[in-house]
Design a protein around this motif. Sequence first.
Motif, PDB file in Angstrom:
ATOM      1  N   ASP A  75       0.825  -1.207   0.000  1.00 21.92           N
ATOM      2  CA  ASP A  75       0.000   0.000   0.000  1.00 21.92           C
ATOM      3  C   ASP A  75       0.860   1.257   0.000  1.00 21.92           C
ATOM      4  OD1 ASP A  75       0.950  -0.160   2.548  1.00 21.92           O
ATOM      5  OD2 ASP A  75      -0.987   0.103   3.525  1.00 21.92           O
ATOM      6  N   GLU A  76       2.100   1.112  -0.483  1.00 19.97           N
ATOM      7  CA  GLU A  76       2.963   2.275  -0.602  1.00 19.97           C
ATOM      8  C   GLU A  76       2.354   3.259  -1.589  1.00 19.97           C
ATOM      9  OE1 GLU A  76       6.939   1.233  -1.593  1.00 19.97           O
ATOM     10  OE2 GLU A  76       7.024  -0.355  -0.093  1.00 19.97           O
ATOM     11  N   GLY A  77       2.283   4.516  -1.190  1.00 24.20           N
ATOM     12  CA  GLY A  77       1.730   5.556  -2.061  1.00 24.20           C
ATOM     13  C   GLY A  77       0.228   5.711  -1.977  1.00 24.20           C
ATOM     14  N   SER A  78      -0.452   4.828  -1.283  1.00 22.54           N
ATOM     15  CA  SER A  78      -1.910   4.946  -1.218  1.00 22.54           C
ATOM     16  C   SER A  78      -2.333   6.159  -0.395  1.00 22.54           C
ATOM     17  CB  SER A  78      -2.538   3.678  -0.656  1.00 22.54           C
ATOM     18  OG  SER A  78      -2.159   3.483   0.684  1.00 22.54           O
ATOM     19  N   SER A  79      -1.533   6.549   0.573  1.00 24.13           N
ATOM     20  CA  SER A  79      -1.855   7.741   1.363  1.00 24.13           C
ATOM     21  C   SER A  79      -1.839   8.991   0.493  1.00 24.13           C
ATOM     22  CB  SER A  79      -0.868   7.909   2.510  1.00 24.13           C
ATOM     23  OG  SER A  79      -0.961   6.834   3.398  1.00 24.13           O
ATOM     24  N   ALA A  80      -0.872   9.073  -0.384  1.00 25.88           N
ATOM     25  CA  ALA A  80      -0.788  10.219  -1.283  1.00 25.88           C
ATOM     26  C   ALA A  80      -1.981  10.265  -2.225  1.00 25.88           C
ATOM     27  CB  ALA A  80       0.514  10.163  -2.072  1.00 25.88           C
ATOM     28  N   VAL A  81      -2.402   9.120  -2.721  1.00 23.51           N
ATOM     29  CA  VAL A  81      -3.557   9.065  -3.622  1.00 23.51           C
ATOM     30  C   VAL A  81      -4.827   9.455  -2.871  1.00 23.51           C
ATOM     31  CG1 VAL A  81      -4.999   7.542  -5.023  1.00 23.51           C
ATOM     32  CG2 VAL A  81      -2.511   7.362  -5.148  1.00 23.51           C
ATOM     33  N   GLU A  82      -4.976   8.934  -1.652  1.00 23.67           N
ATOM     34  CA  GLU A  82      -6.154   9.291  -0.846  1.00 23.67           C
ATOM     35  C   GLU A  82      -6.177  10.783  -0.560  1.00 23.67           C
ATOM     36  OE1 GLU A  82      -5.912   6.866   2.625  1.00 23.67           O
ATOM     37  OE2 GLU A  82      -6.391   5.025   1.547  1.00 23.67           O
ATOM     38  N   ALA A  83      -5.026  11.344  -0.214  1.00 24.90           N
ATOM     39  CA  ALA A  83      -4.960  12.788   0.069  1.00 24.90           C
ATOM     40  C   ALA A  83      -5.285  13.599  -1.179  1.00 24.90           C
ATOM     41  CB  ALA A  83      -3.576  13.148   0.607  1.00 24.90           C
ATOM     42  N   ALA A  84      -4.791  13.159  -2.327  1.00 23.55           N
ATOM     43  CA  ALA A  84      -5.051  13.882  -3.572  1.00 23.55           C
ATOM     44  C   ALA A  84      -6.530  13.856  -3.948  1.00 23.55           C
ATOM     45  CB  ALA A  84      -4.213  13.272  -4.703  1.00 23.55           C
ATOM     46  N   ILE A  85      -7.228  12.814  -3.522  1.00 29.01           N
ATOM     47  CA  ILE A  85      -8.657  12.716  -3.828  1.00 29.01           C
ATOM     48  C   ILE A  85      -9.493  13.467  -2.794  1.00 29.01           C
ATOM     49  CG2 ILE A  85     -10.604  11.115  -3.974  1.00 29.01           C
ATOM     50  CD1 ILE A  85      -8.619   9.071  -5.157  1.00 29.01           C
ATOM     51  N   ILE A  86      -9.158  13.328  -1.524  1.00 26.50           N
ATOM     52  CA  ILE A  86      -9.989  13.866  -0.447  1.00 26.50           C
ATOM     53  C   ILE A  86      -9.701  15.336  -0.147  1.00 26.50           C
ATOM     54  CG2 ILE A  86     -10.494  13.637   2.021  1.00 26.50           C
ATOM     55  CD1 ILE A  86     -10.129  10.627   1.662  1.00 26.50           C
ATOM     56  N   LEU A  87      -8.451  15.759  -0.204  1.00 24.70           N
ATOM     57  CA  LEU A  87      -8.082  17.109   0.191  1.00 24.70           C
ATOM     58  C   LEU A  87      -8.807  18.212  -0.597  1.00 24.70           C
ATOM     59  CD1 LEU A  87      -6.355  18.463   2.298  1.00 24.70           C
ATOM     60  CD2 LEU A  87      -4.503  18.548   0.634  1.00 24.70           C
ATOM     61  N   PRO A  88      -8.897  18.147  -1.921  1.00 22.04           N
ATOM     62  CA  PRO A  88      -9.641  19.195  -2.636  1.00 22.04           C
ATOM     63  C   PRO A  88     -11.109  19.271  -2.214  1.00 22.04           C
ATOM     64  CG  PRO A  88      -8.278  17.973  -4.164  1.00 22.04           C
ATOM     65  CD  PRO A  88      -8.224  17.242  -2.856  1.00 22.04           C
ATOM     66  N   SER A  89     -11.709  18.131  -1.948  1.00 24.68           N
ATOM     67  CA  SER A  89     -13.105  18.124  -1.500  1.00 24.68           C
ATOM     68  C   SER A  89     -13.246  18.796  -0.141  1.00 24.68           C
ATOM     69  CB  SER A  89     -13.640  16.697  -1.411  1.00 24.68           C
ATOM     70  OG  SER A  89     -13.590  16.084  -2.666  1.00 24.68           O
ATOM     71  N   LEU A  90     -12.315  18.513   0.752  1.00 29.27           N
ATOM     72  CA  LEU A  90     -12.356  19.140   2.075  1.00 29.27           C
ATOM     73  C   LEU A  90     -12.128  20.642   1.995  1.00 29.27           C
ATOM     74  CD1 LEU A  90     -10.442  16.513   4.251  1.00 29.27           C
ATOM     75  CD2 LEU A  90     -12.893  17.025   4.252  1.00 29.27           C
ATOM     76  N   ILE A  91     -11.216  21.064   1.149  1.00 27.59           N
ATOM     77  CA  ILE A  91     -10.965  22.497   0.979  1.00 27.59           C
ATOM     78  C   ILE A  91     -12.191  23.191   0.410  1.00 27.59           C
ATOM     79  CG2 ILE A  91      -9.612  24.180  -0.330  1.00 27.59           C
ATOM     80  CD1 ILE A  91      -7.198  22.286   0.028  1.00 27.59           C
ATOM     81  N   MET A  92     -12.845  22.567  -0.572  1.00 23.24           N
ATOM     82  CA  MET A  92     -14.052  23.152  -1.152  1.00 23.24           C
ATOM     83  C   MET A  92     -15.164  23.248  -0.111  1.00 23.24           C
ATOM     84  SD  MET A  92     -16.098  22.159  -4.625  1.00 23.24           S
ATOM     85  CE  MET A  92     -16.680  20.601  -4.015  1.00 23.24           C
ATOM     86  N   PHE A  93     -15.330  22.204   0.693  1.00 26.71           N
ATOM     87  CA  PHE A  93     -16.340  22.222   1.746  1.00 26.71           C
ATOM     88  C   PHE A  93     -16.046  23.333   2.755  1.00 26.71           C
ATOM     89  CE2 PHE A  93     -17.834  20.823   5.935  1.00 26.71           C
ATOM     90  CZ  PHE A  93     -19.195  20.769   5.676  1.00 26.71           C
ATOM     91  N   LEU A  94     -14.798  23.515   3.125  1.00 28.30           N
ATOM     92  CA  LEU A  94     -14.417  24.562   4.066  1.00 28.30           C
ATOM     93  C   LEU A  94     -14.713  25.940   3.487  1.00 28.30           C
ATOM     94  CD1 LEU A  94     -13.061  25.328   6.751  1.00 28.30           C
ATOM     95  CD2 LEU A  94     -10.886  25.315   5.521  1.00 28.30           C
ATOM     96  N   CYS A  95     -14.390  26.140   2.216  1.00 30.86           N
ATOM     97  CA  CYS A  95     -14.675  27.431   1.575  1.00 30.86           C
ATOM     98  C   CYS A  95     -16.175  27.709   1.514  1.00 30.86           C
ATOM     99  CB  CYS A  95     -14.072  27.468   0.172  1.00 30.86           C
ATOM    100  SG  CYS A  95     -12.278  27.584   0.177  1.00 30.86           S
ATOM    101  N   LEU A  96     -16.979  26.699   1.228  1.00 33.87           N
ATOM    102  CA  LEU A  96     -18.436  26.877   1.201  1.00 33.87           C
ATOM    103  C   LEU A  96     -18.971  27.200   2.594  1.00 33.87           C
ATOM    104  CD1 LEU A  96     -19.580  24.066  -1.262  1.00 33.87           C
ATOM    105  CD2 LEU A  96     -19.696  26.541  -1.607  1.00 33.87           C
ATOM    106  N   ALA A  97     -18.422  26.569   3.613  1.00 36.04           N
ATOM    107  CA  ALA A  97     -18.849  26.845   4.982  1.00 36.04           C
ATOM    108  C   ALA A  97     -18.504  28.281   5.370  1.00 36.04           C
ATOM    109  CB  ALA A  97     -18.203  25.856   5.954  1.00 36.04           C
ATOM    110  N   ILE A  98     -17.332  28.732   5.004  1.00 36.91           N
ATOM    111  CA  ILE A  98     -16.932  30.117   5.294  1.00 36.91           C
ATOM    112  C   ILE A  98     -17.832  31.090   4.544  1.00 36.91           C
ATOM    113  CG2 ILE A  98     -15.100  31.821   4.939  1.00 36.91           C
ATOM    114  CD1 ILE A  98     -13.097  29.538   5.531  1.00 36.91           C
TER     115      ILE A  98
END
Length: 153
Positions: free
Chosen positions: A17-40
């Motif tokens: 599972d080497e590199g799976s953390s980076a892939v998960e972060a690349a998928i989830i992080l933009p969604s979290l940032i967008m959600f945070l911006c919408l909340a603000i």
Amino acid sequence: MTHVRYTARWARAVRSDEGSSAVEAAIILPSLIMFLCLAIAGGRLVTSGAKIDAAAEDAAREASIHRTAAAAQDAAHAAASQSLDDQGIKCASISVSVNTGGLNVPVGQVGTVTATVRCTVNLSDLLLPGVPGARTLTSTATSVVDQYRQRGN
């Protein structure tokens, strides 16, 4: 034997599972940032609505202490503009309408004055720089006219 060694190495690589953390972060992080911006953005819109409410209350109260409809209208507009300036709201356009019917009731009877404040705010001022568009925020407030105060002519 060489074939078995390559097969075992390939099987370990597939299960690794080497590199799976980076892939998960690349998928989830933009969604979290967008959600945070919408909340603000939602929070800023709600806060701005509360500031428009306060401006309408100030306008209604100021109009209710004047004796004539013309003076009440002028005072309400000035009070709303001052309140919005004090709270840091920059309106592209502002309108204040006042129902001064309560100023005409006979002394001894309770009358009310209602003020409606409409403020068009550029979204780039309200949310984040560069956001296109504008939003009109509206609020109405009512204030009681002192029943024993002398009325205008």
